[in-house]
Design an enzyme around this catalytic site. Sequence first.
Site, PDB file in Angstrom:
ATOM      1  N   ASN A   9       0.845  -1.195   0.000  1.00 13.77           N
ATOM      2  CA  ASN A   9       0.000   0.000   0.000  1.00 13.77           C
ATOM      3  C   ASN A   9       0.886   1.253   0.000  1.00 13.77           C
ATOM      4  OD1 ASN A   9      -1.586   2.190   0.782  1.00 13.77           O
ATOM      5  ND2 ASN A   9      -3.015   0.878   1.919  1.00 13.77           N
ATOM      6  N   ASP A  68      -0.325  -4.540  10.641  1.00 19.86           N
ATOM      7  CA  ASP A  68      -1.655  -5.053  10.347  1.00 19.86           C
ATOM      8  C   ASP A  68      -2.617  -4.196  11.138  1.00 19.86           C
ATOM      9  OD1 ASP A  68      -2.879  -6.990   8.637  1.00 19.86           O
ATOM     10  OD2 ASP A  68      -3.681  -7.924  10.441  1.00 19.86           O
ATOM     11  N   THR A  69      -3.676  -3.790  10.472  1.00 21.16           N
ATOM     12  CA  THR A  69      -4.631  -2.872  11.089  1.00 21.16           C
ATOM     13  C   THR A  69      -6.029  -3.433  10.980  1.00 21.16           C
ATOM     14  OG1 THR A  69      -3.297  -0.920  10.606  1.00 21.16           O
ATOM     15  CG2 THR A  69      -5.642  -0.545  10.893  1.00 21.16           C
ATOM     16  N   TYR A 150     -11.295   2.879   5.381  1.00 20.63           N
ATOM     17  CA  TYR A 150     -12.539   3.344   6.009  1.00 20.63           C
ATOM     18  C   TYR A 150     -12.456   4.810   6.454  1.00 20.63           C
ATOM     19  CZ  TYR A 150     -13.526  -1.692   6.370  1.00 20.63           C
ATOM     20  OH  TYR A 150     -13.745  -3.031   6.099  1.00 20.63           O
TER      21      TYR A 150
HETATM   22  P1  IMP Z   1      -4.168  -3.528   6.754  1.00 27.94           P
HETATM   23  O1  IMP Z   1      -4.152  -4.796   7.487  1.00 27.94           O
HETATM   24  O2  IMP Z   1      -3.348  -2.492   7.414  1.00 27.94           O
HETATM   25  O3  IMP Z   1      -3.860  -3.669   5.300  1.00 27.94           O
HETATM   26  O4  IMP Z   1      -5.624  -2.927   6.806  1.00 27.94           O
HETATM   27  C1  IMP Z   1      -6.773  -3.725   6.734  1.00 27.94           C
HETATM   28  C2  IMP Z   1      -7.955  -2.894   6.337  1.00 27.94           C
HETATM   29  O5  IMP Z   1      -8.098  -1.782   7.187  1.00 27.94           O
HETATM   30  C3  IMP Z   1      -7.917  -2.353   4.907  1.00 27.94           C
HETATM   31  O6  IMP Z   1      -9.213  -2.401   4.349  1.00 27.94           O
HETATM   32  C4  IMP Z   1      -7.540  -0.935   5.053  1.00 27.94           C
HETATM   33  O7  IMP Z   1      -8.103  -0.183   4.054  1.00 27.94           O
HETATM   34  C5  IMP Z   1      -8.128  -0.597   6.403  1.00 27.94           C
HETATM   35  N1  IMP Z   1      -7.249   0.398   6.996  1.00 27.94           N
HETATM   36  C6  IMP Z   1      -5.984   0.243   7.415  1.00 27.94           C
HETATM   37  N2  IMP Z   1      -5.485   1.396   7.866  1.00 27.94           N
HETATM   38  C7  IMP Z   1      -6.466   2.315   7.698  1.00 27.94           C
HETATM   39  C8  IMP Z   1      -6.545   3.710   7.948  1.00 27.94           C
HETATM   40  O8  IMP Z   1      -5.598   4.372   8.394  1.00 27.94           O
HETATM   41  N3  IMP Z   1      -7.714   4.297   7.650  1.00 27.94           N
HETATM   42  C9  IMP Z   1      -8.781   3.620   7.137  1.00 27.94           C
HETATM   43  N4  IMP Z   1      -8.747   2.329   6.884  1.00 27.94           N
HETATM   44  C10 IMP Z   1      -7.588   1.672   7.154  1.00 27.94           C
END
Ligand code: IMP
Length: 191
Positions: A9, A68-69, A150
């Site tokens: 990303n 991871d978020t 989001y």
């Molecule tokens: P990831 O595991 O960090 O790739 O995030 C998992 C999901 O959470 C993805 O759909 C991202 O778009 C969403 N996400 C992660 N970070 C953010 C943020 O800072 N704002 C909004 N959505 C997020």
Amino acid sequence: MKICFATNNQKKVEEVKAALGDNFEIVSLKDIGCIDELPETGDTLEHNAFQKARYVKEHFGVDCFADDTGLEVDALEGEPGVYSGRYAGEPRSDDRNIDLLLKNLEKSSLRKARFKTVIALLLGDEEYKFEGVAEGEILKERKGDGGFGYDSVFVPNGYVQSFAQLTMAEKNAISHRGKAVRALISFLSNI
Ligand code: IMP
């Protein structure tokens, strides 16, 4: 210090570069020649963060960190959580994820939610973990067109704007990932 941020990303890479300043050279997966889809098959943020970082370390031999978020929504008993990215299924779509979230919250007046980030750092032979949380509420409709994921439906506590209406610097100052990255930086600055 040169470290790979194990994510595909580009917006996240930019956010972290902005937060880190010039003391660190952050390279992306593309920069190290990794075009693989990183594995994330766990059911916790921590599991997935370490799984991604270990994959990059093992296959490309570089110091790296992975994040991871997840978005935890109280009225949905913590969903979408670790499945936030594929909430509306594959192929992943921020737009469809938001549509599903708003639909599932249609009848709910309880809008409390939080973003959580876990960062796994692999440095030499050691492994470290950093975390950050941003509390807020889910809007009834999208507001703003910055950010990603989001952002357009999440209003952090103490603000009237959504994350998508804040500048990158404003978001970084209060966001889950900003906090986790600052914990990472504070650690890296002291070694
Ligand atoms: P990831 O595991 O960090 O790739 O995030 C998992 C999901 O959470 C993805 O759909 C991202 O778009 C969403 N996400 C992660 N970070 C953010 C943020 O800072 N704002 C909004 N959505 C997020």
